[in-house]
Design an enzyme around this catalytic site. Structure first.
Site, short mmCIF file in Angstrom:
data_model
loop_
_atom_site.label_atom_id
_atom_site.label_comp_id
_atom_site.label_asym_id
_atom_site.label_seq_id
_atom_site.Cartn_x
_atom_site.Cartn_y
_atom_site.Cartn_z
N SER A 230 24.66 27.85 42.94
CA SER A 230 26.01 28.38 43.06
C SER A 230 27.01 27.23 43.13
O SER A 230 26.65 26.07 43.07
CB SER A 230 26.13 29.24 44.32
OG SER A 230 26.18 28.39 45.45
N LYS A 231 28.26 27.59 43.29
CA LYS A 231 29.35 26.61 43.38
C LYS A 231 29.11 25.64 44.54
O LYS A 231 29.50 24.48 44.48
CB LYS A 231 30.68 27.35 43.61
CG LYS A 231 31.47 27.58 42.36
CD LYS A 231 32.95 27.36 42.67
CE LYS A 231 33.88 27.22 41.54
NZ LYS A 231 33.83 26.69 40.36
N ARG A 232 28.49 26.17 45.57
CA ARG A 232 28.17 25.36 46.75
C ARG A 232 27.42 24.09 46.40
O ARG A 232 27.52 23.06 47.05
CB ARG A 232 27.25 26.19 47.66
CG ARG A 232 27.77 26.55 48.98
CD ARG A 232 26.82 27.41 49.78
NE ARG A 232 25.82 28.14 49.03
CZ ARG A 232 24.52 27.90 49.08
NH1 ARG A 232 24.06 26.94 49.84
NH2 ARG A 232 23.66 28.64 48.39
N HIS A 233 26.59 24.18 45.34
CA HIS A 233 25.78 23.03 44.94
C HIS A 233 26.54 22.12 43.98
O HIS A 233 25.97 21.20 43.42
CB HIS A 233 24.50 23.50 44.25
CG HIS A 233 23.66 24.39 45.11
ND1 HIS A 233 23.50 25.73 44.84
CD2 HIS A 233 22.95 24.14 46.24
CE1 HIS A 233 22.70 26.26 45.75
NE2 HIS A 233 22.37 25.33 46.62
N GLY A 234 27.82 22.41 43.81
CA GLY A 234 28.60 21.59 42.88
C GLY A 234 28.42 22.02 41.44
O GLY A 234 28.81 21.32 40.52
#
Ligand code: GLU
Length: 464
Positions: A230-234
């Site tokens: 997800s976005k969390r992982h960049g």
């Protein structure tokens, strides 16, 4: 078409092109190019509410930026509604599909369990009817997946499913088969999340007596914490990588290695070599792990491989956008800055931060640097250096170095005792490219001005 390999990427234009979709497109492209076949694009825009032309344009732009060019005309599902209907009716005639009616109140309910009763269409001529595919109650549907091996589903678990909705729009499973057959697709390469759709699609191929393509389901992509990417992982959309200064070659290289390897431990592989070596049999079953640091590292390697001129051209828009480079004079200066920083950037946008002091006054000095390098007596040493610098006629790397080293000799101190405070005075920082080189680019008057200002600043600090 003969034995030609034909594959397709079939995005729904309901969102941006992200890492997962881009990797699917890229593996299809590599497979086609490796086999000298065709890579086709189909826009699956049957979800009218969520699809948009804007997203379609975005996806195409992102694909072309990555170098994933498609062959032949794009196929749009929404232009083919008549065709799906015709084929669905053919199945109804054969008794392999049937009309069904869903009471309007049931249609309102989102998701599974929509009641849909088989009806005689003549009794319902005024009402909108869907068409459902009849799945055999017994037996299994099986296939050999190129990546995952033999896969078997019990037909009783599949259950009859809608192929054309009452509004005339086909469902994904039906449209995909009609289109893949029409487009002559030989290999369906797509995400693992579609495995459970595959038996339904195979049953439709068989109902028509069409040749079933080969299937290859790509492993999932997880974040380093082994959770869904997800976005969390960049992980962002493809063009966002472009906008921070990832080179398309670097993203291409990175995505290709998310599940496939050329057979050794190499991390940097040219596109030509990937085309030559790509093989679906070398795609692993296990989920691939997305590692942003690795992408940045690959990018820095590609930046180093390019010439100074190429990097200048690629990085200039970032400098102009940040307002650091405004004039021809700035551009000339940036040309000289590129070779000093090229080895130090991971992203093209890093040039902005790393080169700020070449174009702007120093506004503050690094705090730790101040404690370490602006110690008692440094102001005298810097004043003496200013005198030496003033005397230089051709202000270049060599003459600056000579001035610094000769002063160090005269004072009986190490050159480092002059170099560190001078760097801090001229750039505000404690790290960066070689001091003599960077001073030559900044220029004599500006360097002297900055050192004199630092001397005043140091004196003012002492008074406080
Ligand atoms: N539109 C589908 C998706 O984006 C395509 C799946 C397939 O390749 O069959 O997931």
């Amino acid at each position: 078409m003969g034995n030609e390999v034909r594959v397709r990427f079939a995005p729904s234009p309901t969102g941006y092109l992200h890492v997962g979709g881009a990797r699917t497109a890229l593996y299809n492209w590599l497979f086609a190019r490796n086999r000298g076949g065709k890579f086709l694009l189909r826009i699956e825009n049957t979800d009218v509410k969520r699809s948009s032309k804007e997203m379609e344009e975005y996806i195409k732009e992102a694909m072309l930026w990555l170098g994933l060019n498609w062959d032949e005309d794009i196929v749009y599902q929404l232009e083919r509604l008549e065709i799906y209907r015709k084929y669905a009716l053919e199945l109804v005639e054969k008794g392999l599909a049937y009309y069904c009616y869903t009471p309007p109140e049931e249609l309102q309910k989102e998701g599974g369990g929509v009641e849909c009763h088989e009806v005689n269409p003549e009794d319902y001529s005024e009402k909108p009817l869907a068409i459902k595919f009849r799945v055999p109650d017994e037996g299994t549907t099986e296939f050999d997946d190129i990546i995952r091996g033999h896969i078997r589903f019990k037909n009783e678990d599949l259950g009859d499913f809608v192929i054309v909705r009452s509004d005339g729009i086909p469902t994904y499973n039906f449209a995909v088969v009609v289109d893949d057959h029409y487009m002559g697709i030989t290999h369906v390469i797509r995400g693992e999340d579609h495995i459970s759709n595959t038996p339904k699609q195979i049953l439709i191929y068989r109902a028509f007596g069409w040749k079933v393509p080969e299937f290859a389901h790509l492993p999932m992509i997880l974040g380093p914490d082994k959770k869904r990417l997800s976005k969390r992982h960049g992980a962002t959309s493809v063009l966002e990588y472009r906008d921070i200064g990832i080179l398309p070659e670097a993203l291409f290289n990175f995505l290709a290695l998310l599940g496939w390897s050329p057979g050794d431990n190499r991390e940097i592989v040219s596109k030509e070599e990937m085309i030559r070596l790509f093989d679906l049999k070398r795609v692993g079953k296990r989920a691939a792990v997305f590692d942003l640091d690795k992408l940045f590292w690959i990018n820095s390697e590609y930046i180093r491989m390019k010439s100074d001129e190429e990097i200048y051209e690629l990085a200039l828009p970032f400098m102009e956008k940040a307002g650091l480079v405004k004039s021809d004079e700035d551009r000339e200066k940036f040309k000289k800055v590129v070779p000093l920083l090229k080895e130090r950037v991971k992203l093209l946008k890093d040039f902005v931060d790393l080169s700020e002091y070449f174009f702007k006054d120093v506004e503050k000095y690094d705090e730790k640097g101040v404690k370490k390098h602006f110690k008692e007596g440094v102001e005298e040493r810097l004043s003496l250096l200013v005198e030496k610098l003033k005397a230089i006629e051709t202000f270049d790397e060599k003459s600056i170095e000579k001035a610094v080293r000769s002063l160090a000799d005269e004072l009986g101190i190490s050159a480092a005792k002059l170099i560190h405070p001078t760097r801090l005075a001229v750039t505000g920082r404690t790290f960066g490219p070689g001091l003599f080189e960077l001073m030559a680019v900044i220029g004599k008057d500006e360097c002297i001005k900055r050192i004199e200002r630092a001397i005043d600043w140091i004196k003012a600090q002492r008074r406080d």
